[in-house]
Design a protein around this motif. Structure first.
Motif, mmCIF file in Angstrom:
data_model
loop_
_atom_site.group_PDB
_atom_site.id
_atom_site.type_symbol
_atom_site.label_atom_id
_atom_site.label_comp_id
_atom_site.label_asym_id
_atom_site.label_seq_id
_atom_site.Cartn_x
_atom_site.Cartn_y
_atom_site.Cartn_z
ATOM 1 N N UNK A 104 0.870 -1.174 0.000
ATOM 2 C CA UNK A 104 0.000 0.000 0.000
ATOM 3 C C UNK A 104 0.908 1.226 0.000
ATOM 4 N N UNK A 105 0.703 2.132 -0.933
ATOM 5 C CA UNK A 105 1.597 3.303 -1.016
ATOM 6 C C UNK A 105 1.336 4.292 0.119
ATOM 7 N N UNK A 106 1.877 3.989 1.281
ATOM 8 C CA UNK A 106 1.690 4.865 2.433
ATOM 9 C C UNK A 106 2.990 4.908 3.236
ATOM 10 N N UNK A 107 3.085 5.917 4.068
ATOM 11 C CA UNK A 107 4.264 6.048 4.916
ATOM 12 C C UNK A 107 4.364 4.881 5.893
ATOM 13 N N UNK A 108 3.248 4.390 6.399
ATOM 14 C CA UNK A 108 3.251 3.264 7.341
ATOM 15 C C UNK A 108 3.838 2.023 6.678
ATOM 16 N N UNK A 109 3.446 1.778 5.418
ATOM 17 C CA UNK A 109 3.972 0.597 4.734
ATOM 18 C C UNK A 109 5.486 0.703 4.586
ATOM 19 N N UNK A 110 5.956 1.869 4.145
ATOM 20 C CA UNK A 110 7.398 2.041 3.963
ATOM 21 C C UNK A 110 8.148 2.003 5.288
ATOM 22 N N UNK A 111 7.555 2.493 6.346
ATOM 23 C CA UNK A 111 8.279 2.532 7.622
ATOM 24 C C UNK A 111 8.243 1.195 8.363
ATOM 25 N N UNK A 112 7.290 0.310 8.048
ATOM 26 C CA UNK A 112 7.222 -0.970 8.754
ATOM 27 C C UNK A 112 7.483 -2.165 7.838
ATOM 28 N N UNK A 113 6.678 -2.286 6.791
ATOM 29 C CA UNK A 113 6.775 -3.466 5.928
ATOM 30 C C UNK A 113 8.034 -3.463 5.061
ATOM 31 N N UNK A 114 8.373 -2.303 4.490
ATOM 32 C CA UNK A 114 9.539 -2.246 3.614
ATOM 33 C C UNK A 114 10.823 -2.561 4.367
ATOM 34 N N UNK A 115 10.876 -2.197 5.629
ATOM 35 C CA UNK A 115 12.064 -2.499 6.429
ATOM 36 C C UNK A 115 12.283 -3.996 6.585
ATOM 37 N N UNK A 116 11.219 -4.788 6.428
ATOM 38 C CA UNK A 116 11.336 -6.248 6.529
ATOM 39 C C UNK A 116 11.834 -6.881 5.231
ATOM 40 N N UNK A 117 11.609 -6.220 4.116
ATOM 41 C CA UNK A 117 11.929 -6.858 2.835
ATOM 42 C C UNK A 117 13.072 -6.200 2.080
ATOM 43 N N UNK A 118 13.625 -5.104 2.536
ATOM 44 C CA UNK A 118 14.575 -4.360 1.719
ATOM 45 C C UNK A 118 15.859 -5.129 1.468
ATOM 46 N N UNK A 119 16.363 -5.891 2.439
ATOM 47 C CA UNK A 119 17.621 -6.614 2.214
ATOM 48 C C UNK A 119 17.474 -7.716 1.166
ATOM 49 N N UNK A 120 16.478 -8.612 1.289
ATOM 50 C CA UNK A 120 16.333 -9.615 0.225
ATOM 51 C C UNK A 120 16.013 -8.992 -1.137
ATOM 52 N N UNK A 121 15.205 -7.936 -1.135
ATOM 53 C CA UNK A 121 14.863 -7.281 -2.401
ATOM 54 C C UNK A 121 16.094 -6.686 -3.060
ATOM 55 N N UNK A 122 16.893 -5.964 -2.305
ATOM 56 C CA UNK A 122 18.080 -5.335 -2.874
ATOM 57 C C UNK A 122 19.104 -6.369 -3.331
ATOM 58 N N UNK A 123 19.291 -7.432 -2.553
ATOM 59 C CA UNK A 123 20.218 -8.489 -2.967
ATOM 60 C C UNK A 123 19.738 -9.160 -4.250
ATOM 61 N N UNK A 124 18.459 -9.505 -4.308
ATOM 62 C CA UNK A 124 17.905 -10.138 -5.507
ATOM 63 C C UNK A 124 17.977 -9.231 -6.720
ATOM 64 N N UNK A 125 17.683 -7.948 -6.524
ATOM 65 C CA UNK A 125 17.762 -6.998 -7.637
ATOM 66 C C UNK A 125 19.195 -6.849 -8.135
ATOM 67 N N UNK A 126 20.149 -6.821 -7.212
ATOM 68 C CA UNK A 126 21.558 -6.699 -7.615
ATOM 69 C C UNK A 126 22.003 -7.922 -8.402
ATOM 70 N N UNK A 127 21.658 -9.109 -7.927
ATOM 71 C CA UNK A 127 22.045 -10.332 -8.636
ATOM 72 C C UNK A 127 21.369 -10.395 -9.999
ATOM 73 N N UNK A 128 20.076 -10.136 -10.042
ATOM 74 C CA UNK A 128 19.371 -10.171 -11.325
ATOM 75 C C UNK A 128 19.876 -9.079 -12.266
ATOM 76 N N UNK A 129 20.221 -7.917 -11.727
ATOM 77 C CA UNK A 129 20.767 -6.848 -12.550
ATOM 78 C C UNK A 129 22.116 -7.206 -13.136
ATOM 79 N N UNK A 130 22.970 -7.840 -12.323
ATOM 80 C CA UNK A 130 24.275 -8.271 -12.829
ATOM 81 C C UNK A 130 24.124 -9.346 -13.901
#
Length: 176
Positions: free
Chosen positions: A115-141
């Protein structure tokens, strides 16, 4: 040859130089390597654009353009290649990037509703940012590597085919 096709579909460097968003780069846009259509420059631009395209950031075209100027690879190709992630592909790409990162980090894949809200970014995104960034970096490479191989091998094959279609000139010397 690939050069003729690319020249036909790409805007000329004067148009790109006068673009309002690119004008701020000034004289840096006069660097010839940013506009050359050769195998090395196009492959570098493709790799850069694909890598940046897999990053979950806003303004991918501007990031790719700035990096293309800094790394002196083909600017239009780098700016266009980021569109590998577009409104139709970004959700599945980032979903599978998250799953790849979670698998590598050995963290459970959660069920997160965006949900595009500050609450989502401040709580939910903090749970997924590491796997997301690692996966994006590997797929990007991997996408960048595949892009380089595709451009270089494809370019080579097109050049070989065009050379084989040329009429052969026989250099016959009399008395040899």
């Amino acid at each position: 040859m690939p050069r003729k096709f690319l020249k036909r579909i790409m805007p000329d460097h004067e148009t790109m130089r006068e673009h309002p968003h690119l004008r701020k780069f000034g004289q840096r846009l006069t660097e010839p390597r940013l506009w050359h259509l050769n195998r090395r420059s196009v492959a570098g631009g493709m790799a850069l654009g694909l890598f940046v395209g897999f990053m979950p950031v806003l303004g991918q075209m501007f990031i790719a353009a700035a990096l293309a100027i800094w790394l002196r690879v083909n600017l239009p190709i780098a700016s266009m290649a980021v569109w590998v992630t577009n409104p139709f592909t970004f959700a599945p790409i980032f979903f599978y990037a998250y799953k790849l990162g979670a698998w590598i980090l050995e963290v459970p894949v959660g069920q997160y509703a965006f949900t595009p809200s500050w609450e989502w970014f401040s709580y939910e995104f903090l749970k997924i940012w590491q796997p997301l960034l690692l996966g994006c970096t590997i797929m990007g490479l991997l996408a960048a590597l595949a892009g380089v191989l595709f451009v270089r091998i494809g370019w080579r094959l097109v050049v070989i085919r065009s050379w084989s279609k040329r009429p052969h000139k026989h250099n016959s010397r009399s008395g040899v």
